[in-house]
Write an enzyme that holds these catalytic residues in place. Structure first.
Site, mmCIF file in Angstrom:
data_model
loop_
_atom_site.group_PDB
_atom_site.id
_atom_site.type_symbol
_atom_site.label_atom_id
_atom_site.label_comp_id
_atom_site.label_asym_id
_atom_site.label_seq_id
_atom_site.Cartn_x
_atom_site.Cartn_y
_atom_site.Cartn_z
ATOM 1 N N THR A 115 -7.977 8.966 8.405
ATOM 2 C CA THR A 115 -7.519 7.746 7.733
ATOM 3 C C THR A 115 -7.352 6.572 8.704
ATOM 4 O O THR A 115 -6.853 5.525 8.311
ATOM 5 C CB THR A 115 -6.172 7.997 7.016
ATOM 6 O OG1 THR A 115 -5.267 8.536 7.981
ATOM 7 C CG2 THR A 115 -6.325 8.965 5.859
ATOM 8 N N GLY A 160 -8.000 3.337 10.416
ATOM 9 C CA GLY A 160 -8.792 2.171 10.001
ATOM 10 C C GLY A 160 -8.766 1.899 8.503
ATOM 11 O O GLY A 160 -9.443 0.985 8.019
ATOM 12 N N THR A 161 -7.957 2.671 7.774
ATOM 13 C CA THR A 161 -7.913 2.520 6.315
ATOM 14 C C THR A 161 -7.459 1.122 5.897
ATOM 15 O O THR A 161 -8.051 0.487 5.026
ATOM 16 C CB THR A 161 -6.943 3.570 5.711
ATOM 17 O OG1 THR A 161 -7.360 4.834 6.165
ATOM 18 C CG2 THR A 161 -6.940 3.558 4.215
ATOM 19 N N GLY A 162 -6.376 0.639 6.549
ATOM 20 C CA GLY A 162 -5.830 -0.675 6.188
ATOM 21 C C GLY A 162 -6.827 -1.792 6.485
ATOM 22 O O GLY A 162 -6.975 -2.749 5.705
ATOM 23 N N CYS A 163 -7.547 -1.655 7.619
ATOM 24 C CA CYS A 163 -8.525 -2.676 8.009
ATOM 25 C C CYS A 163 -9.668 -2.707 6.992
ATOM 26 O O CYS A 163 -10.111 -3.778 6.563
ATOM 27 C CB CYS A 163 -9.087 -2.374 9.400
ATOM 28 S SG CYS A 163 -7.813 -2.146 10.644
ATOM 29 N N LYS A 206 0.844 -1.194 0.000
ATOM 30 C CA LYS A 206 0.000 0.000 0.000
ATOM 31 C C LYS A 206 0.882 1.247 0.000
ATOM 32 O O LYS A 206 1.845 1.329 0.760
ATOM 33 C CB LYS A 206 -0.904 -0.010 1.233
ATOM 34 C CG LYS A 206 -1.870 -1.200 1.216
ATOM 35 C CD LYS A 206 -2.675 -1.313 2.481
ATOM 36 C CE LYS A 206 -1.871 -1.783 3.656
ATOM 37 N NZ LYS A 206 -2.660 -2.086 4.859
#
Ligand SMILES: Cc1ncc(COP(=O)(O)O)c(N)n1
Length: 553
Positions: A260, A262-265, A187
């Site tokens: 942002t 919690g974006t990865g989750c 990412k």
């Protein structure tokens, strides 16, 4: 692909009491994407938008029991892992998955190697990284590290670690692919990339496919390079997916936002949903990147710190203010407020100021009027499209009235040309400028692919902007310290027309149409963001139109 039943997705992750990341983000995302979410909680975090205050890990055997409870009853179609906390928990997860899926056919699994929170707290003990790689990576369909996580994974293998560019992203992905997963997504949120870098990268790497803003950009590189070259300096976020066959690049515009958390989750859960529905990895990633990007765009303020993205942005009803006597145009106000910089650059353009002062060079005005004549042809056609997208006779009537108003406005343009010595033949023989074509085609394109309200957004920036300019210049002309009195301004007729009753009535009608459309079909935050971007684009195209007249050498 048809989905005959609701797919079940199992998330194995930590709980975030603040609701932004972890299990809470996963379950919201899974629900928003139409799947059924189940969860095995590895640890409880006392967390909010300011950071992680404490962690209370679940006993590994209890994590194992949760997975067994879910899988002995519910057919799990995809798995996502997030915060796993320590080596014992990872081993418990690996054991539970082996027991639940003893054969070679396991549901697809997305492994998000959560190591450190955005707020800087350790969510995976450093000595557990090897266990994660050894126990889970070989079973993962996809692993999704961000830059620091990828660097951490590489450092345990004594590989070159620093990721600075697309080239180093690719070599990091190659190293991580060797750790056993079927695919790796690095990412790019921590890196800033430009289109020139992407172009350069693509030139030197044969098997690369590009996706932009959720769609396939182009399979023809030559076309791509030509088409995108004007935006080569814009800041982008680029995610890189590597499978055994190909490299895929996902390009999104960088959004300046602190929402942002919690974006990865959200991203990894959204990918798991796509996989559960039978999408290929690249398509699941494409949709998930787009979904996550939409969530950041549509975020609303939560907490005092680093707020979460909007995990549910595709479902939520509008939070727009209601129309009232004290706030008659709340939606238009929001649009203009959200784009004040571009709106100001448009309505207070130097062309406008010089027009108001009467100092504008005649050739510039004539050039503008001729091009505006051509622009109005597109504008009238776009109202034709609007009529075709209208469901009530009133709405059709209003679109048709506008076409008639425009054909009348055209006569004024012809009169102006005659006043400034341009014959009807010369007007008809004038070539259309690029700025005119760009704006006109954007209107038609928006009308072709969008719904009625989206097209209204595109049309009204022009109507309202000229209304504002007309009123402003008229007011300037009557101030005691006026730039120039209207009688002495060679462009007085233009100012009178756009500040006059007929045009201002059309503006009022336009404002009512926009407000009614927003009230009848209240936009979700994502839809509002889409409308706002159409509005912004049109204000930019309006500015470019004045620029075109001023650039005349
Ligand atoms: C329970 C849990 N899981 C994952 C994250 C990572 O999310 P972020 O990087 O946005 O802090 C987190 N903070 N908490």
């Amino acid at each position: 692909m048809s989905v005959d039943r609701v797919r079940a997705v199992m998330t194995i992750a930590g709980s975030d009491s603040g609701g932004g990341a972890g299990i809470q983000a996963d379950l919201k995302t899974i629900a928003a994407l139409g799947c059924f979410g189940t969860s095995a909680i590895t640890s409880l975090t006392a967390q909010n938008t300011l950071g992680v205050q404490d962690i209370y890990p679940c006993p590994p055997s209890f994590v194992e029991t949760q997975i067994a409870s879910i899988t002995c009853d519910i057919d799990v179609d995809a798995i996502k892992t997030g915060m796993l906390y320590d080596g014992d928990t990872i081993q418990a997860v690996a054991r539970a998955l082996k027991a639940a899926f003893p054969g070679p056919r396991r549901p697809p699994m997305v492994c998000d190697p959560v190591c450190v929170s955005t707020s800087g707290h350790t969510l995976l003990r450093p000595n557990a990284i090897d266990t994660l790689v050894d126990e889970l990576f070989p079973h993962a369909t996809l692993v999704t590290p961000n830059k620091p996580e990828a660097e951490l994974l590489l450092s345990t293998r004594q590989c070159e670690t620093e990721i600075r560019s697309l080239k180093t992203m690719l070599s990091a992905a190659e190293q991580i692919l060797k750790m056993g997963p079927t695919a790796v997504l690095i990412k790019g949120g921590h890196l800033t990339t430009t289109m020139s870098e992407v172009e350069d990268f693509v030139k030197h790497h044969a098997a690369v496919e590009l996706f932009k803003d959720g769609g396939v950009l182009s399979s023809n590189m030559e076309m791509l390079l030509k088409r995108r070259s004007t935006e080569s300096a814009q800041e982008l976020v680029v995610d890189l997916l590597l499978t055994s066959e190909k490299t895929y690049i996902f390009i999104s515009p960088r959004i300046e936002s602190s929402s942002t958390h919690g974006t990865g989750c959200t991203l990894s859960s959204a990918i798991a949903c796509g996989l559960s529905q039978g999408l290929t990895v690249q398509n699941a990633v494409r949709l998930a990147v787009n979904y996550t990007h939409g969530g950041i765009t549509a975020a609303y303020p939560i907490g005092k710190g680093h707020g979460p993205l909007n995990h549910l942005h595709n479902l939520q009803p509008s939070c727009l203010p209601r129309r009232s006597n004290t706030d008659p145009y709340p939606f238009t106000r929001l649009l203009v407020e959200a784009t004040t910089d571009t709106w100001k650059a448009y309505v207070e353009h130097d062309f406008v100021v010089q027009l108001g002062k009467g100092t504008l060079a005649k050739e510039r005005f004539v050039h503008f009027i001729k091009q505006d004549y051509y622009y109005l042809k597109y504008y009238a056609r776009a109202y034709g499209l609007l009529a075709s997208k209208s469901s009530s006779f009133d709405a059709m009537d209003s679109a048709a009235q506008t076409i008639l108003n425009v054909t009348r406005e055209i006569n004024t343009h012809r009169t102006f040309c005659a006043l400034f010595g341009v014959s009807a033949e010369e007007l008809e023989a004038t070539p259309e400028s690029t700025a005119t074509t760009a704006y006109g085609c954007y209107l038609i394109e928006t009308g072709m692919q969008g719904n009625r309200t989206k097209l209204l957004m595109a049309l009204l920036a022009c109507l309202l902007g000229y209304g504002e300019v007309g009123l402003w210049l008229k007011k300037q002309a009557t101030l005691p310290d006026t730039w120039v009195r209207l009688e002495e301004n060679p462009y007085a007729r233009w100012i009178e027309d756009y500040s006059g009753e007929v045009y201002q009535n059309a503006v009022q009608a336009g404002l009512d149409v926009i407000e009614d459309a927003a009230a009848e079909d209240p936009p979700t935050p994502a839809r509002f963001a889409e409308w706002r971007s159409v509005w912004r684009k049109c204000t930019q195209l309006e500015k470019a139109f004045w620029d075109m007249a001023m650039d005349l050498s």
